[in-house]
Scaffold this motif. Structure first.
Motif, PDB file in Angstrom:
ATOM      1  N   PHE A  23      34.199  58.614   1.373  1.00 20.04           N
ATOM      2  CA  PHE A  23      35.019  59.660   2.011  1.00 20.04           C
ATOM      3  C   PHE A  23      35.705  60.507   0.943  1.00 20.04           C
ATOM      4  O   PHE A  23      36.910  60.714   0.983  1.00 20.04           O
ATOM      5  CB  PHE A  23      36.087  59.017   2.915  1.00 20.04           C
ATOM      6  N   CYS A  68      40.018  49.321   7.513  1.00 19.39           N
ATOM      7  CA  CYS A  68      38.661  49.736   7.111  1.00 19.39           C
ATOM      8  C   CYS A  68      38.313  49.309   5.691  1.00 19.39           C
ATOM      9  O   CYS A  68      37.386  49.852   5.085  1.00 19.39           O
ATOM     10  CB  CYS A  68      38.517  51.253   7.250  1.00 19.39           C
ATOM     11  N   SER A  87      52.706  64.699   4.222  1.00 18.09           N
ATOM     12  CA  SER A  87      51.306  64.279   4.265  1.00 18.09           C
ATOM     13  C   SER A  87      50.896  63.969   5.712  1.00 18.09           C
ATOM     14  O   SER A  87      49.771  64.276   6.130  1.00 18.09           O
ATOM     15  CB  SER A  87      51.126  63.066   3.349  1.00 18.09           C
ATOM     16  N   GLY A 119      44.729  59.175   5.276  1.00 16.28           N
ATOM     17  CA  GLY A 119      44.268  59.823   4.044  1.00 16.28           C
ATOM     18  C   GLY A 119      42.849  60.304   4.271  1.00 16.28           C
ATOM     19  O   GLY A 119      42.507  60.770   5.354  1.00 16.28           O
ATOM     20  N   ARG A 120      41.997  60.121   3.235  1.00 18.02           N
ATOM     21  CA  ARG A 120      40.625  60.640   3.347  1.00 18.02           C
ATOM     22  C   ARG A 120      39.862  60.013   4.513  1.00 18.02           C
ATOM     23  O   ARG A 120      39.258  60.716   5.323  1.00 18.02           O
ATOM     24  CB  ARG A 120      39.886  60.408   2.024  1.00 18.02           C
ATOM     25  N   LEU A 121      39.923  58.688   4.630  1.00 15.79           N
ATOM     26  CA  LEU A 121      39.181  58.026   5.709  1.00 15.79           C
ATOM     27  C   LEU A 121      39.850  58.228   7.066  1.00 15.79           C
ATOM     28  O   LEU A 121      39.203  58.593   8.046  1.00 15.79           O
ATOM     29  CB  LEU A 121      39.041  56.534   5.392  1.00 15.79           C
ATOM     30  N   GLU A 130      48.322  47.818   0.470  1.00 12.61           N
ATOM     31  CA  GLU A 130      49.450  48.036   1.392  1.00 12.61           C
ATOM     32  C   GLU A 130      49.183  47.458   2.784  1.00 12.61           C
ATOM     33  O   GLU A 130      50.085  47.407   3.617  1.00 12.61           O
ATOM     34  CB  GLU A 130      49.721  49.542   1.545  1.00 12.61           C
ATOM     35  N   SER A 157      44.923  52.481   7.825  1.00 13.18           N
ATOM     36  CA  SER A 157      43.998  52.962   6.780  1.00 13.18           C
ATOM     37  C   SER A 157      44.748  53.449   5.541  1.00 13.18           C
ATOM     38  O   SER A 157      44.393  54.446   4.936  1.00 13.18           O
ATOM     39  CB  SER A 157      43.092  54.059   7.340  1.00 13.18           C
ATOM     40  N   ASN A 197      52.362  58.405   7.484  1.00 12.41           N
ATOM     41  CA  ASN A 197      51.925  58.302   6.087  1.00 12.41           C
ATOM     42  C   ASN A 197      53.123  57.969   5.221  1.00 12.41           C
ATOM     43  O   ASN A 197      54.266  57.945   5.704  1.00 12.41           O
ATOM     44  CB  ASN A 197      51.291  59.618   5.628  1.00 12.41           C
ATOM     45  N   ARG A 198      52.861  57.783   3.936  1.00 13.89           N
ATOM     46  CA  ARG A 198      53.969  57.491   3.028  1.00 13.89           C
ATOM     47  C   ARG A 198      54.950  58.656   3.037  1.00 13.89           C
ATOM     48  O   ARG A 198      56.151  58.485   3.145  1.00 13.89           O
ATOM     49  CB  ARG A 198      53.404  57.259   1.626  1.00 13.89           C
ATOM     50  N   SER A 199      54.430  59.884   2.973  1.00 12.97           N
ATOM     51  CA  SER A 199      55.339  61.039   3.025  1.00 12.97           C
ATOM     52  C   SER A 199      55.143  61.786   4.349  1.00 12.97           C
ATOM     53  O   SER A 199      54.020  61.840   4.878  1.00 12.97           O
ATOM     54  CB  SER A 199      55.089  61.981   1.840  1.00 12.97           C
ATOM     55  N   ASP A 259      44.264  49.467   0.222  1.00 10.22           N
ATOM     56  CA  ASP A 259      44.073  48.033   0.490  1.00 10.22           C
ATOM     57  C   ASP A 259      45.316  47.188   0.195  1.00 10.22           C
ATOM     58  O   ASP A 259      45.660  46.298   0.964  1.00 10.22           O
ATOM     59  CB  ASP A 259      42.905  47.486  -0.348  1.00 10.22           C
TER      60      ASP A 259
END
Ligand SMILES: NC(=O)c1ccc[n+]([C@@H]2O[C@H](COP(=O)([O-])OP(=O)(O)OC[C@H]3O[C@@H](n4cnc5c(N)ncnc54)[C@H](OP(=O)(O)O)[C@@H]3O)[C@@H](O)[C@H]2O)c1
Length: 289
Positions: free
Chosen positions: A121, A95, A38, A10-12, A72, A67, A33-35, A70
């Motif tokens: 981020f 992180c 993404s 994601g962002r980080l 998950e 990353s 990622n989840r999708s 939290d």
């Protein structure tokens, strides 16, 4: 070159992945990622790696960055544990600021760590330029900590090593300074609004003084940066403000009084006399009517 997989780019994750790829520190392998869409977008942003359709189909890698959000991390670690049991030189880290490396315990014999960049981020493209100079709090197994120290130092970050058992208190420190500052600005805007000053004018008015106050705190410390009625022991001004705030917004008056007590405690370490401090504490602690 060491290889890197990312679960939750994601962002980080996207920011770190792209920076490490650009610096030639890690070769990106799989991104999950989840999708799937993404993950594809993350691959495009990073400019390397392959989107994975499932965690099970991810390639082997020397280093695993978990990353995702939290909540998950423990779930992902559990799902990943079967995959990482064969090598004892693999590094796995997350992180999160709030969690320690212990949440990755199921991944042993991998070397586990947590690495929390003290950076917002919010916008990955912006973070690519602004991350250097930020601190990263590191804790965990020595192999992982030493590898991550090199990886973050190469991005221009400062390293702070901490103990796993102090992680929550450490994180509370940055929550208080960063998140609570935002809440304070909101309380301040509510007070300006009650005085008929509209939001944009209030923000314009606040900008120089808030930035200056932050700078004073960084260079002089809080004791020497506190100014205003409480630092001066001006009981009358404080009493009038409590009364006026209570008449327009009792909740705002309550916050003013609670934070005022923290200011009294701070002012006592400076010039505030014991007598003035006692009167202010009495005034600010009075039950609300
Ligand atoms: N953002 C910050 O400023 C900041 C600062 C310091 C530390 N951190 C830490 O960095 C970590 C990530 O935060 P973030 O802000 O980057 O989060 P984010 O932007 O919300 O990204 C989370 C990513 O994790 C993926 N994800 C969520 N659940 C998943 C699962 N079960 N399986 C696979 N992927 C999953 C999401 O996939 P989809 O895109 O498909 O939804 C998303 O790409 C957190 O531990 C956070 O505490 C964040």
């Amino acid at each position: 070159m060491q290889t890197l997989n990312i679960i939750g780019a994601g962002r980080l994750g996207k920011t770190l992945g792209r920076l490490w790829q650009q610096k030639g520190l890690f070769q990106l392998k799989s991104i999950f990622n989840r999708s799937y869409d993404s993950a594809l977008a993350a691959v495009e942003f990073i400019g390397a790696g392959q989107a994975a359709e499932s965690l099970e189909s991810m390639a082997e890698a020397d280093c695993w960055l978990i990353s995702c959000s939290d909540g998950e991390i423990a779930v992902i670690a559990q799902r990943l544990s079967d995959k990482l049991t064969e090598r004892n030189d693999v590094i796995a880290f997350h992180c999160s600021g709030a969690l320690s490396s212990q949440v990755l315990e199921v991944l042993r014999p991998a070397s586990i760590a947590s690495a929390h960049p003290v950076h917002s981020f919010a916008e990955p493209l912006h973070s690519l330029d602004t991350l250097p100079g930020s601190s990263v709090a590191l804790e965990g197994d020595s192999l992982a900590v030493s590898a991550l120290e090199n990886a973050f130092t190469a991005l221009g970050c400062e390293i702070l090593t901490i103990e796993a058992q102090h992680k929550s208190l450490y994180h509370a420190g940055s929550v208080i300074a960063c998140n609570y500052l935002t809440a304070l600005i909101d309380l301040s805007l509510r007070s300006f609004a009650a005085a008929g000053i509209e939001r944009n004018s209030a923000l314009k008015l606040l900008e120089p003084i808030v930035l200056q106050t932050a700078q004073n705190n960084m260079s002089l410390g809080p004791e020497k940066s506190l100014t205003g009625p409480i630092a001066r022991g001006d009981l009358e001004t404080v009493a009038t403000q409590v009364e006026n705030l209570a008449s327009v917004d009792p909740q705002l008056a309550l916050h003013y009084r609670q934070l005022g007590l923290a200011c009294v405690e701070l002012a006592r370490r400076g010039q505030l006399s014991d007598e003035s401090a006692a009167s202010l504490i009495e005034l600010l602690s009075e039950p609300m009517r």
